[in-house]
Design a protein around this motif. Sequence first.
Motif, PDB file in Angstrom:
ATOM      1  N   VAL A 132      52.517  24.046  21.390  1.00 31.48           N
ATOM      2  CA  VAL A 132      52.608  25.660  22.172  1.00 31.48           C
ATOM      3  C   VAL A 132      53.337  26.243  20.759  1.00 31.48           C
ATOM      4  CG1 VAL A 132      54.670  26.307  23.574  1.00 31.48           C
ATOM      5  CG2 VAL A 132      54.384  23.987  24.278  1.00 31.48           C
ATOM      6  N   LEU A 133      52.094  27.634  21.136  1.00 35.86           N
ATOM      7  CA  LEU A 133      52.902  28.698  19.917  1.00 35.86           C
ATOM      8  C   LEU A 133      53.555  29.578  20.578  1.00 35.86           C
ATOM      9  CD1 LEU A 133      50.888  30.244  17.859  1.00 35.86           C
ATOM     10  CD2 LEU A 133      49.973  31.261  19.680  1.00 35.86           C
ATOM     11  N   GLN A 134      54.217  29.432  19.185  1.00 37.50           N
ATOM     12  CA  GLN A 134      55.188  30.725  19.633  1.00 37.50           C
ATOM     13  C   GLN A 134      54.771  31.594  19.220  1.00 37.50           C
ATOM     14  OE1 GLN A 134      59.172  28.261  17.526  1.00 37.50           O
ATOM     15  NE2 GLN A 134      59.999  29.379  19.852  1.00 37.50           N
ATOM     16  N   MET A 135      55.395  33.462  19.902  1.00 36.19           N
ATOM     17  CA  MET A 135      54.839  34.822  19.513  1.00 36.19           C
ATOM     18  C   MET A 135      56.227  34.956  18.988  1.00 36.19           C
ATOM     19  SD  MET A 135      51.700  34.406  21.837  1.00 36.19           S
ATOM     20  CE  MET A 135      50.809  36.378  21.403  1.00 36.19           C
ATOM     21  N   GLU A 136      55.848  35.672  18.103  1.00 36.08           N
ATOM     22  CA  GLU A 136      56.999  36.908  17.376  1.00 36.08           C
ATOM     23  C   GLU A 136      56.368  38.309  18.349  1.00 36.08           C
ATOM     24  OE1 GLU A 136      59.422  36.840  15.715  1.00 36.08           O
ATOM     25  OE2 GLU A 136      59.037  35.335  14.309  1.00 36.08           O
ATOM     26  N   GLY A 137      57.305  38.710  18.819  1.00 37.73           N
ATOM     27  CA  GLY A 137      57.506  40.368  19.812  1.00 37.73           C
ATOM     28  C   GLY A 137      56.661  40.088  20.956  1.00 37.73           C
ATOM     29  N   VAL A 138      56.672  39.224  21.343  1.00 36.60           N
ATOM     30  CA  VAL A 138      55.971  39.025  23.105  1.00 36.60           C
ATOM     31  C   VAL A 138      57.116  37.834  23.857  1.00 36.60           C
ATOM     32  CG1 VAL A 138      54.599  38.365  24.795  1.00 36.60           C
ATOM     33  CG2 VAL A 138      54.103  39.343  22.677  1.00 36.60           C
ATOM     34  N   SER A 139      57.552  38.467  25.274  1.00 33.86           N
ATOM     35  CA  SER A 139      58.596  37.697  25.612  1.00 33.86           C
ATOM     36  C   SER A 139      58.345  36.467  26.609  1.00 33.86           C
ATOM     37  CB  SER A 139      59.499  38.687  27.410  1.00 33.86           C
ATOM     38  OG  SER A 139      58.514  38.298  27.477  1.00 33.86           O
ATOM     39  N   THR A 140      58.672  35.384  26.578  1.00 33.15           N
ATOM     40  CA  THR A 140      58.569  34.177  27.234  1.00 33.15           C
ATOM     41  C   THR A 140      58.496  33.988  28.703  1.00 33.15           C
ATOM     42  OG1 THR A 140      59.768  32.525  25.742  1.00 33.15           O
ATOM     43  CG2 THR A 140      59.379  31.906  27.943  1.00 33.15           C
ATOM     44  N   GLY A 141      57.481  33.532  29.570  1.00 33.76           N
ATOM     45  CA  GLY A 141      57.003  33.610  31.034  1.00 33.76           C
ATOM     46  C   GLY A 141      58.432  33.804  31.710  1.00 33.76           C
ATOM     47  N   ALA A 142      58.924  33.743  32.992  1.00 34.61           N
ATOM     48  CA  ALA A 142      60.610  34.014  33.354  1.00 34.61           C
ATOM     49  C   ALA A 142      59.673  34.332  35.162  1.00 34.61           C
ATOM     50  CB  ALA A 142      60.917  35.608  33.615  1.00 34.61           C
ATOM     51  N   ALA A 143      60.211  33.398  36.172  1.00 34.28           N
ATOM     52  CA  ALA A 143      59.737  33.710  37.531  1.00 34.28           C
ATOM     53  C   ALA A 143      60.958  33.412  38.091  1.00 34.28           C
ATOM     54  CB  ALA A 143      58.940  32.030  37.822  1.00 34.28           C
ATOM     55  N   PHE A 144      61.202  34.686  38.785  1.00 33.18           N
ATOM     56  CA  PHE A 144      61.931  35.015  39.974  1.00 33.18           C
ATOM     57  C   PHE A 144      62.208  33.724  41.227  1.00 33.18           C
ATOM     58  CE2 PHE A 144      62.669  37.014  44.796  1.00 33.18           C
ATOM     59  CZ  PHE A 144      64.059  36.636  44.506  1.00 33.18           C
ATOM     60  N   ILE A 145      62.971  32.858  41.512  1.00 30.59           N
ATOM     61  CA  ILE A 145      62.991  32.464  42.622  1.00 30.59           C
ATOM     62  C   ILE A 145      63.836  32.541  43.884  1.00 30.59           C
ATOM     63  CG2 ILE A 145      62.593  29.699  43.085  1.00 30.59           C
ATOM     64  CD1 ILE A 145      62.099  29.145  40.254  1.00 30.59           C
ATOM     65  N   THR A 194      50.787  15.486  26.761  1.00 26.77           N
ATOM     66  CA  THR A 194      50.307  16.602  25.259  1.00 26.77           C
ATOM     67  C   THR A 194      50.655  17.786  26.757  1.00 26.77           C
ATOM     68  OG1 THR A 194      49.260  15.334  23.282  1.00 26.77           O
ATOM     69  CG2 THR A 194      48.982  17.861  24.162  1.00 26.77           C
ATOM     70  N   PHE A 195      51.026  18.701  26.289  1.00 24.73           N
ATOM     71  CA  PHE A 195      50.950  20.506  26.500  1.00 24.73           C
ATOM     72  C   PHE A 195      50.950  21.224  25.395  1.00 24.73           C
ATOM     73  CE2 PHE A 195      53.335  23.685  28.431  1.00 24.73           C
ATOM     74  CZ  PHE A 195      52.981  24.479  29.441  1.00 24.73           C
ATOM     75  N   ILE A 196      49.855  22.132  26.909  1.00 18.76           N
ATOM     76  CA  ILE A 196      49.348  23.240  26.296  1.00 18.76           C
ATOM     77  C   ILE A 196      50.047  24.527  26.635  1.00 18.76           C
ATOM     78  CG2 ILE A 196      47.348  24.860  25.260  1.00 18.76           C
ATOM     79  CD1 ILE A 196      45.376  21.753  25.471  1.00 18.76           C
ATOM     80  N   SER A 197      49.820  24.957  25.523  1.00 18.67           N
ATOM     81  CA  SER A 197      50.690  26.803  25.792  1.00 18.67           C
ATOM     82  C   SER A 197      51.232  27.674  25.196  1.00 18.67           C
ATOM     83  CB  SER A 197      52.173  26.554  27.280  1.00 18.67           C
ATOM     84  OG  SER A 197      52.265  27.423  27.960  1.00 18.67           O
ATOM     85  N   ARG A 198      51.872  28.455  25.270  1.00 17.59           N
ATOM     86  CA  ARG A 198      52.423  30.001  24.596  1.00 17.59           C
ATOM     87  C   ARG A 198      53.393  30.458  25.142  1.00 17.59           C
ATOM     88  NH1 ARG A 198      48.122  33.896  22.168  1.00 17.59           N
ATOM     89  NH2 ARG A 198      46.868  32.726  21.834  1.00 17.59           N
ATOM     90  N   VAL A 199      54.841  30.566  23.833  1.00 15.88           N
ATOM     91  CA  VAL A 199      56.301  30.554  24.733  1.00 15.88           C
ATOM     92  C   VAL A 199      56.257  32.562  23.425  1.00 15.88           C
ATOM     93  CG1 VAL A 199      56.840  29.122  25.330  1.00 15.88           C
ATOM     94  CG2 VAL A 199      57.263  29.234  23.246  1.00 15.88           C
ATOM     95  N   GLY A 200      57.597  32.823  23.214  1.00 16.14           N
ATOM     96  CA  GLY A 200      57.343  33.991  22.473  1.00 16.14           C
ATOM     97  C   GLY A 200      59.078  33.397  21.629  1.00 16.14           C
ATOM     98  N   LYS A 201      59.384  34.006  20.561  1.00 14.41           N
ATOM     99  CA  LYS A 201      60.298  33.191  19.462  1.00 14.41           C
ATOM    100  C   LYS A 201      61.913  34.378  20.214  1.00 14.41           C
ATOM    101  CE  LYS A 201      58.116  32.193  15.595  1.00 14.41           C
ATOM    102  NZ  LYS A 201      58.502  31.773  14.050  1.00 14.41           N
ATOM    103  N   ASP A 202      62.203  33.491  21.442  1.00 15.17           N
ATOM    104  CA  ASP A 202      63.450  34.049  21.939  1.00 15.17           C
ATOM    105  C   ASP A 202      63.769  33.121  23.134  1.00 15.17           C
ATOM    106  OD1 ASP A 202      61.754  33.548  24.897  1.00 15.17           O
ATOM    107  OD2 ASP A 202      60.920  35.926  24.499  1.00 15.17           O
TER     108      ASP A 202
END
Length: 317
Positions: A94-107, A67-75
């Motif tokens: 995982v909670l999907q949030m309005e108006g907030v971007s999902t996390g991102a990583a530059f690799i 089970t994974f606990i987190s938050r992401v955006g609705k995008d």
Amino acid sequence: MPNGIRAELNGNSGIVILGIFAADMAFAAKRLPHIAETLLGSDFKLGPGGKGSNQAIAAAKAGGKVTFISRVGKDPFGEIALSAYAAAGVNASVLQMEGVSTGAAFIFVNEDNGENAIIVAPGAAGLIGIEDVEANRAHIEKAAIFMTQLEQPLEAAIHGLRIARSAGVTTVFNPAPAQTIPDEIYALCDFVVPNEVEVAHIVGHAVETDDQARAAGDILLQKGAGCAIITLGARGALYHTARQSEFIPALSAGKVVDTTGAGDAFLGGFAAALSEERAPAEAVRFGCATAAIAVTRPGTAPAMPLRTEIDELLSSS
């Protein structure tokens, strides 16, 4: 067994992981650009990432019930996350949030040797708080293993560890990325699992030799950890308790292509093996095999191996 490890794992077999999802944008080139410079890269890949998310997918593909606990955006990046969990068999709390971007990583991936450098913007996952942990209290208390890291806010990680410890759940803490953390966290941890860079930040000295690694392990035990496991890249890993100190060598599954996510692969494999009540040192070797396969493939979550692949490597090594 180190102090605090439950041999029966409370009769449970599930793994609960608290952490972030970040869409990985991986660029391959010979080097990083200087300020105001533009370089041409040789490759680009977009896929699911984030330490906790990678660990969850690795553990599930290695045979764990996760089970994974987190938050992401609705995008669109949030949809990538949910699709990845469905494909890997991860139960996504995982909670999907309005108006907030999902996390991102530059690799950045060095195209010559596969080494990497990463910048993470947690996005919605940076808003994970105690309320997210409380909403999943039942999952945590019924788990065999609870694992977390430091890409989400520290207070959420500590709260999760406290709930797990109070319920007799085995706790695994990955102090990454390296940052200043309160010593109180170590007493909540059956296993503390940093890499050589992270542990050097914690203990204040380099970890370039076996003696330095053992000295670092001693400091983690003195801080209250039940067991220190220090991952050492191509050197393997140190399994270190008050009664046992053993270097477990790295395994080889072929040419190294991309080391991004190697530590997450190790931790996912380790948690999966531990949830099956394997001896911790044996679980470390299982984690080494998981990482050995992952680094022969590009990307993070997509590179995580299946259980059959891990078993095959272990049987042939």
